[in-house]
Structures are given as C-alpha cells and as structure tokens.
Design a protein around this motif. Structure first.
Motif, PDB file in Angstrom:
ATOM      1  N   UNK A 250      42.272  38.340  37.180  1.00  0.00           N
ATOM      2  CA  UNK A 250      42.968  39.163  38.175  1.00  0.00           C
ATOM      3  C   UNK A 250      43.029  40.629  37.771  1.00  0.00           C
ATOM      4  N   UNK A 251      43.568  40.905  36.597  1.00  0.00           N
ATOM      5  CA  UNK A 251      43.780  42.294  36.182  1.00  0.00           C
ATOM      6  C   UNK A 251      42.462  43.019  35.954  1.00  0.00           C
ATOM      7  N   UNK A 252      41.563  42.415  35.197  1.00  0.00           N
ATOM      8  CA  UNK A 252      40.310  43.090  34.868  1.00  0.00           C
ATOM      9  C   UNK A 252      39.457  43.389  36.097  1.00  0.00           C
ATOM     10  N   UNK A 253      39.212  42.430  37.008  1.00  0.00           N
ATOM     11  CA  UNK A 253      38.421  42.761  38.206  1.00  0.00           C
ATOM     12  C   UNK A 253      39.068  43.843  39.060  1.00  0.00           C
ATOM     13  N   UNK A 254      40.391  43.779  39.232  1.00  0.00           N
ATOM     14  CA  UNK A 254      41.072  44.788  40.045  1.00  0.00           C
ATOM     15  C   UNK A 254      40.947  46.174  39.418  1.00  0.00           C
ATOM     16  N   UNK A 255      41.121  46.254  38.096  1.00  0.00           N
ATOM     17  CA  UNK A 255      41.033  47.551  37.421  1.00  0.00           C
ATOM     18  C   UNK A 255      39.617  48.100  37.435  1.00  0.00           C
ATOM     19  N   UNK A 256      38.627  47.236  37.282  1.00  0.00           N
ATOM     20  CA  UNK A 256      37.236  47.712  37.342  1.00  0.00           C
ATOM     21  C   UNK A 256      36.902  48.230  38.738  1.00  0.00           C
ATOM     22  N   UNK A 257      37.458  47.580  39.773  1.00  0.00           N
ATOM     23  CA  UNK A 257      37.277  48.108  41.129  1.00  0.00           C
ATOM     24  C   UNK A 257      37.887  49.499  41.230  1.00  0.00           C
ATOM     25  N   UNK A 258      39.071  49.682  40.669  1.00  0.00           N
ATOM     26  CA  UNK A 258      39.732  50.986  40.738  1.00  0.00           C
ATOM     27  C   UNK A 258      38.938  52.057  40.004  1.00  0.00           C
TER      28      UNK A 258
END
Length: 277
Positions: A67-75
């Motif tokens: 959850x955290x890693x994919x969302x942050x990479x999108x950002x």
C-alpha cells in the motif's frame, strides 16, 4: 537543489529504508541459532518475538510493501501537486511511526535495527518538506471535532486493552520484552496529540494543520494495518479473545473518518486569509 528536489530525494531514501525493512521482515532469515525457546515465533527476522508480535510486525510490512510503497512511488512519478504531496505526507507519516515503534521496542532487537533508526530522521525531514504546502490550508469543517473524538477513542481503546492485560496478568517474559511500545506511543503521543491539534485548529493556529495531517495519516491506515496484522497473526498461531472486537470497531470508524478528511484535503480547500495568530 530546490525544495522539491530535496523532498523527492529524502522521500525516496525513507521509502527505500522502509521497503528494505519490510522485505527483511517478510522474507529474510538471518544466520545463527536462537537457542531453546519454543514459545517464540522461531523463524525469519522476527524469530525472537512472540507469535502475536511477529505476526503484527509482518502485517505492518505487508502494508508498507503493498500500500504505502506503490502510493508513494505514484506520488514521486509526477509533478509534486497538492494531492501527490499529501500522499507523500501520508507515506512518510507511516514510515516515521513505524521507525519509532520498531526502534523503541515494538519487536525484539534484530538485524534490521539500523534500518529502523535511519527511517526516523529521513521520514521526519521528508514529512516537514511535504507539509509546507499545507501551512495555510483552511481547516475542513468538523475536523477539530473529529480529531478530538480520535484522541478520546484511541485513549479509551488502548486503555481498555492495557487494563485487560494487566488485570489478567498477561505480562510478557522479561527476557524478551521490557516495554509496550504501541501503548506508550498511542496513549502518550497520538491520543493527547489529537486533542492538542483539535484545540489548535479551533484556535486557527497554522501549525494545527501541519500536525493534523500526520495524525490523520496514522488514523486512516489503522484499518488496513489491523486487517493485515490480524491475517499474519492468525498465520503465526496467535489467538484472539472477544475483547478485541470493541477496539476494532472503534478503530474502523476512526480510519474511515480520517480517510474522508484526507480526501477532502487532497481535493484542496481555499487558503486561509492570514497566518498564525
């Protein structure tokens, strides 16, 4: 370097540390034995932890990776607009909270300890850079009341669990644990922090919003964290009593409300006409 470049660099480093720690927690078995301790988890990075604690740590690792890693990479993949900065702030709030928890005894000392320690300053610096955009953000309606309720619910839920453990004599073996880190953080920092920020927002203080976002981030991630932890704890062989139902219901409501307020902040609210007063 510009402030946006610093934000990207520091966020990437903090996320890389969090990802390495999560991968180690889920997939790495360090060399060396652990002696005769059949009551412990007995395998992987958390081999010296009780099954309940090890499962909880692996549940947090799942949230980090899925959850955290994919969302942050999108950002980080696009222009650092307001929604992307908010996503980064949520991700860095998670890695900061996790780094503090793991560094100060949420799990038994293990080989990933240096990663936990490094996560703290990197996440804190990145979070400070990400939150600058929200300094003059207008407070959404009902947010102070929600944070006040969060503080009361969090304090009541953890106090109940702590009281139940202590009255039942459910103290862990002293050779493995000496503290209850989650209780200390949530009762000593998160709950009173929510109350203090609610008062600050009611008073129109600009620092209120900058502190509200990390608290909302932790609250919003409660539900996915607890679901992932429950799955991994059951896999580890931990058992749950009926006393776990009431706090879970309360945390579910808190998580849903926090996610809604973060969504409102991501959409954007008009800036306040003046700064701190």
């Amino acid at each position: 370097m510009t402030s946006d470049q610093w934000l990207r660099l520091v966020s990437f480093l903090a996320l890389a540390l969090g990802a390495l720690a999560a991968i180690a927690g889920l997939f790495w078995t360090p060399p060396g034995g652990m002696g005769d301790a059949p009551e412990l988890f007995g395998r992987g990075l958390y081999r010296r932890d009780m099954p309940f604690t090890a499962g909880g740590a692996q549940g947090a690792d799942l949230v980090t990776l899925l959850l955290i890693l994919p969302a942050a990479l999108w950002a980080l993949a696009g222009p650092l607009t307001r929604p992307r900065r908010l996503v980064l702030a949520v991700a860095l709030s998670w890695t900061l909270y996790l780094g503090v928890s793991l560094s100060f005894g949420a799990v038994a000392f293990n080989e990933a300890f240096p990663l936990y320690v490094l996560m703290m300053p990197m996440s804190a610096l990145g979070l400070a850079l990400a939150l600058r955009t929200f300094l003059l953000t207008r407070t959404p309606r009902w947010l102070p009341g929600f944070l006040l309720a969060c503080g009361l619910v969090t304090g009541a839920a953890w106090s109940l669990l702590l009281w139940l453990e202590m009255t039942a004599g459910a103290y862990p073996p002293q050779s493995y644990y000496t503290v209850r880190t989650t209780y200390a953080l949530d009762l000593g920092l998160i709950a009173p922090g929510c109350v203090a920020v609610a008062i600050g927002l009611r008073g129109g203080r600009s620092w209120g919003m900058m502190l509200a976002i990390p608290l909302l981030a932790i609250a919003a991630l409660l539900l996915p964290m607890m679901l992932a932890q429950t799955v991994m704890q059951l896999r580890a062989g931990a058992a749950f009593g009926p006393e776990a139902a009431a706090p879970l219901a309360g945390f579910t409501l808190v998580s849903a409300g926090a996610a809604w307020f973060l969504w409102r902040l991501a959409r954007g609210t008009p800036p306040r006409p003046s700064a701190d007063r």
